[in-house]
Motif scaffolding. Structure first.
Motif, PDB file in Angstrom:
ATOM      1  N   UNK A   1       0.081  -7.119  -5.715  1.00 36.92           N
ATOM      2  CA  UNK A   1      -0.265  -8.329  -4.985  1.00 36.92           C
ATOM      3  C   UNK A   1      -0.120  -9.554  -5.874  1.00 36.92           C
TER       4      UNK A   1
ATOM      5  N   UNK B   1     -11.504  -7.343  -2.585  1.00 44.95           N
ATOM      6  CA  UNK B   1     -11.751  -6.964  -3.982  1.00 44.95           C
ATOM      7  C   UNK B   1     -13.258  -7.004  -4.269  1.00 44.95           C
TER       8      UNK B   1
ATOM      9  N   UNK C   1      -7.932   1.504  -8.088  1.00 47.94           N
ATOM     10  CA  UNK C   1      -6.729   0.875  -8.613  1.00 47.94           C
ATOM     11  C   UNK C   1      -6.660   1.055 -10.130  1.00 47.94           C
ATOM     12  N   UNK C   2      -5.539   1.595 -10.646  1.00 43.43           N
ATOM     13  CA  UNK C   2      -5.470   1.869 -12.086  1.00 43.43           C
ATOM     14  C   UNK C   2      -5.670   0.608 -12.946  1.00 43.43           C
ATOM     15  N   UNK C   3      -5.165  -0.529 -12.468  1.00 45.17           N
ATOM     16  CA  UNK C   3      -5.318  -1.752 -13.257  1.00 45.17           C
ATOM     17  C   UNK C   3      -6.785  -2.162 -13.330  1.00 45.17           C
TER      18      UNK C   3
ATOM     19  N   UNK D   1      -7.308   2.073  -1.526  1.00 45.79           N
ATOM     20  CA  UNK D   1      -6.337   2.056  -2.617  1.00 45.79           C
ATOM     21  C   UNK D   1      -6.822   1.131  -3.744  1.00 45.79           C
ATOM     22  N   UNK D   2      -7.437   0.013  -3.359  1.00 47.10           N
ATOM     23  CA  UNK D   2      -7.961  -0.924  -4.358  1.00 47.10           C
ATOM     24  C   UNK D   2      -9.107  -0.313  -5.151  1.00 47.10           C
TER      25      UNK D   2
ATOM     26  N   UNK E   1       1.946  -2.189 -13.707  1.00 43.70           N
ATOM     27  CA  UNK E   1       1.796  -0.825 -13.216  1.00 43.70           C
ATOM     28  C   UNK E   1       2.145  -0.784 -11.717  1.00 43.70           C
TER      29      UNK E   1
ATOM     30  N   UNK F   1     -11.541   6.386   2.401  1.00 42.67           N
ATOM     31  CA  UNK F   1     -10.471   7.163   3.047  1.00 42.67           C
ATOM     32  C   UNK F   1     -11.025   7.943   4.233  1.00 42.67           C
TER      33      UNK F   1
ATOM     34  N   UNK G   1      -0.526   0.185  -9.029  1.00 42.22           N
ATOM     35  CA  UNK G   1      -1.709  -0.656  -8.823  1.00 42.22           C
ATOM     36  C   UNK G   1      -1.434  -1.655  -7.707  1.00 42.22           C
ATOM     37  N   UNK G   2      -2.146  -1.507  -6.582  1.00 40.12           N
ATOM     38  CA  UNK G   2      -1.916  -2.427  -5.461  1.00 40.12           C
ATOM     39  C   UNK G   2      -2.322  -3.842  -5.852  1.00 40.12           C
ATOM     40  N   UNK G   3      -3.334  -3.948  -6.706  1.00 43.68           N
ATOM     41  CA  UNK G   3      -3.782  -5.283  -7.125  1.00 43.68           C
ATOM     42  C   UNK G   3      -2.716  -5.961  -7.983  1.00 43.68           C
TER      43      UNK G   3
ATOM     44  N   UNK H   1      -7.453 -11.886   0.310  1.00 43.61           N
ATOM     45  CA  UNK H   1      -7.796 -10.513  -0.082  1.00 43.61           C
ATOM     46  C   UNK H   1      -8.930 -10.483  -1.111  1.00 43.61           C
TER      47      UNK H   1
ATOM     48  N   UNK I   1       0.842  -1.203   0.000  1.00 45.02           N
ATOM     49  CA  UNK I   1       0.000   0.000   0.000  1.00 45.02           C
ATOM     50  C   UNK I   1       0.877   1.254   0.000  1.00 45.02           C
TER      51      UNK I   1
ATOM     52  N   UNK J   1      -6.095   0.160   2.781  1.00 47.87           N
ATOM     53  CA  UNK J   1      -5.737  -0.728   1.669  1.00 47.87           C
ATOM     54  C   UNK J   1      -6.920  -0.894   0.715  1.00 47.87           C
TER      55      UNK J   1
END
Lengths: 92, 579
Positions: free
Chosen positions: A55, B137, B86-88, B82-83, A47, B63, A50-52, B133, A20, B79
């Motif tokens: 992981x 998601x 998430x850009x991806x 952030x997900x 990327x 947040x 990207x936290x995902x 996790x 994170x 966390x």
């Protein structure tokens, strides 16, 4: 293209809090930074913000990863990110 | 006026407005090929913007909540935030909007749904921590889809005023974000007496009723009265019920004190111990007057980890508990992984029947060494502190297993080995099992689930999953009698000392059942620290003779509800105190 290698210093590997912290720092940059495990092709890099992605990279304690970025300030930015990866955030 | 009834799982009489837990998010329908329901002014660009905006909004909300949270809850929220953007995730959802995407264009909702499903699949395939996790998601996905639909976010509603939370059932993830200063009681239409909702309610001291059909249909804001002991819920409460709630509030504050020296009316001592997981729990329990620890759940030191904690880490964790109870008994349960508490490095997630699988003591068969290192750590922590340390293994089924565990304890230098009695076979053969060890502790939650062959979490089986079931009480009696027989057989030998049998399951926290357990010959009761005062207050009203008579009556009852009613009718203090 700037490139740096870093050894994961967090005992839990690059996920949970260390991931994170790293993803957030990468996302704050104006550059696109990628991350891959050492030895893997640059095309498979993911990327870094990207936290995902981080992981699913599954980098464990002691693994070496490669960071890449292009553009103005890339070298300084990568140095900063390497420092984050090489800090054990659980020990803080 | 409307009334509902269910299974009361935590006592208390309260009045307040209902807030419903939003319904789980429904899967958005896949867009049928050729269908004309995507209007012409809806472009890939406009949908992409909607996804980005929704993701950002969800991130901002998480947040904001993280700021108000603390500790582990805060980290989880940060966390997840952030997900959310998430850009991806966002990029792969936007790719699915395009008519060129495999399978054609999707709606924004559907694209987010599928993109997150793909991410969840890949995390699941990685196993261990990553697989855990997946829930985060899917939570983020549900939030983004709700945002896109303009519906309230899933999860416990935010409110400025205290409320009674109504739901179909609560998941462990919901319970982690529950704010006990806002939620004053819990009611669910599903769930059983051992469900997560019930366990959480007892730990927080919140009145709760589960398995009450219809309560998930109450409108938000409806004022209701609930009695957590009786299991009843009433809308449009009258003056009498308002007074009852007020009286409970006064009593609850006087009940809050426990002397720390529990005895029946005739002076017969029954030490009341606490169930704890961490050093912080132990300090709280000691402050609440607990006479020791009847169950130290060591898995809290192992959960959320990919690897085994080092012996040093374990010594520190156990030592923190021992330090809170100098000169007092602390019963340590060795690692109880498996079933509802999987551990990536010990248990196999693919067992078809985890409750009947490699769990508890049995993990020593598949991962030898972990138990021995844990015993080593317990012994080292004992040496550094003044607590009187007893050690027990969970899920023991046979006398051979008990003997092997005792020899492992002895090899580690631990003097008082024992077993948990949760498997009916251990209760049935208690006289041989107890020859091998110094004590037994009844884990009534699992003992009930195994005796009745009824999953602890299933609402429809709530009435089977009741520790008042005469079959469960028979198993308690068999264990106590077996322990006494084992002591007699060994008379004259060094191992002849009385073999005490304690209870450390949720049953011990039910004041009426506590009386029955004492009457059956149980020597100590261990419970959430919050239950100590109520149990002690009720036990102080009966003599050991009366408790024995009530135990005989409960054993002879034809059903769980008959047993409960018969016993409660003889204990007027329960009604007086609203317990």
């Amino acid at each position: 293209m700037s490139e740096r290698t870093a050894t994961i210093a967090s005992r839990v590997g690059l996920h949970a809090r260390p991931a994170a912290i790293f993803a957030e720092a990468a996302g704050d940059l104006d550059l696109e930074v990628t991350i891959a495990k050492a030895g893997e092709p640059a095309d498979d890099a993911m990327d870094a913000s990207s936290i995902l992605s981080l992981m699913s990279l599954g980098a464990s304690f002691g693994d070496v990863v490669v960071l890449r970025a292009e553009g103005a300030g890339a070298d300084e930015a990568l140095d900063k990110l390497v420092k984050i990866l090489e800090t054990d955030h659980d020990a803080e | 006026m409307q009334t509902f009834s269910g299974v009361g799982v935590a006592p208390g009489r309260v009045l307040g407005p209902v807030r419903q837990m939003p319904k789980p998010v429904q899967e958005p329908a896949p867009h049928a090929p050729g269908a004309a329901d995507i209007p012409a002014d809806v472009t890939v660009e406009s949908q992409g913007r909607r996804i980005k905006d929704a993701a950002k909004a969800v991130q901002a909300e998480l947040r904001a909540r993280a700021i108000g949270a603390s500790g582990e809850g805060k980290e989880v929220l940060e966390a997840t935030a952030l997900m959310a953007a998430d850009p991806m995730l966002v990029k792969s959802a936007i790719r699915l909007l395009s008519p060129e995407a495999p399978g054609g264009a999707r709606t924004a909702e559907r694209a987010v749904w599928e993109a997150a499903a793909t991410v969840a699949e890949s995390l699941k395939a990685l196993g261990g921590y990553m697989a855990e996790r997946v829930a985060d998601v899917l939570d983020v996905r549900a939030r983004i889809v709700s945002e896109l639909r303009g519906l309230p976010a899933p999860g416990i509603p935010a409110s400025d005023v205290p409320f009674i939370l109504a739901a179909e059932d609560l998941a462990p993830a919901d319970t982690a974000t529950l704010d006990p200063t806002k939620v004053i009681a819990l009611i669910t239409s599903s769930g059983g007496p051992q469900s997560h909702t019930a366990i959480l309610a007892r730990a927080l001291g919140l009145p709760a009723i589960v398995a009450a059909p219809g309560v998930d249909g109450l409108d938000d804001g409806t004022e209701i009265y609930l009695d957590g002991a009786a299991g009843t819920i009433t809308t449009e409460p009258g003056e009498d019920l308002r007074l009852a709630a007020k009286a409970w509030a006064t009593q609850a504050s006087t009940l809050a004190a426990f002397s720390g020296n529990n005895a029946l009316a005739d002076g017969f001592r029954v030490p009341l111990l606490a169930n704890v997981g961490t050093g912080a729990d132990a300090v709280k329990a000691a402050d609440a007057g607990a006479e020791g620890v009847g169950l130290l759940r060591t898995e809290f030191c192992f959960l959320d980890r990919d690897d085994e904690p080092s012996v040093e880490e374990q010594i520190a964790a156990y030592g923190a508990v021992f330090a809170a109870f100098p000169g007092k008994k602390v019963v340590v349960r060795t690692l109880d992984a498996g079933a509802d508490k999987p551990l990536p490095f010990l248990t196999n997630a693919d067992e078809p029947n985890p409750a009947l699988g490699v769990r508890g003591y049995r993990t020593d068969l598949t991962s030898p060494g972990v138990l021995e290192r844990q015993l080593e750590a317990i012994a080292a922590a004992e040496a550094a502190h003044q607590a009187e340390v007893w050690v027990m293994a969970p899920m023991i089924s046979t006398a051979d297993e008990a003997a092997r565990f005792a020899s492992l304890c002895s090899a580690a230098g631990l003097r008082t080995p024992g077993v948990m009695v949760e498997v009916p076979s251990a209760a049935l053969t208690a006289s041989t099992v107890l020859r091998e060890v110094s004590f037994a502790s009844l884990g009534t939650n699992d003992l009930t689930q195994y005796a009745m062959a009824a999953d602890r979490q299933l609402g429809p089986l709530a009435s089977l999953n009741d520790p008042w079931q005469p079959a469960v009480l028979q198993l308690v009696k068999l264990t106590v009698d077996g322990a006494a027989a084992a002591s007699t057989v060994l008379a004259g030998t060094a191992a002849a000392a009385t073999k005490p049998v304690g209870v450390c399951g949720e049953a011990a926290a039910d004041p009426a059942l506590a009386v029955v357990l004492v009457g059956l010959g149980v020597a100590t009761l261990s419970m959430s620290a919050r239950a100590l005062a109520a149990v002690s207050t009720v036990l102080a009203t009966v003599t050991v003779e009366q408790a024995r008579n009530l135990a005989v009556a409960a054993l002879a009852a034809p059903s769980a509800s008959a047993a409960r009613q018969t016993v409660r009718a003889q204990l007027p203090i329960l009604v007086e105190l609203g317990l």
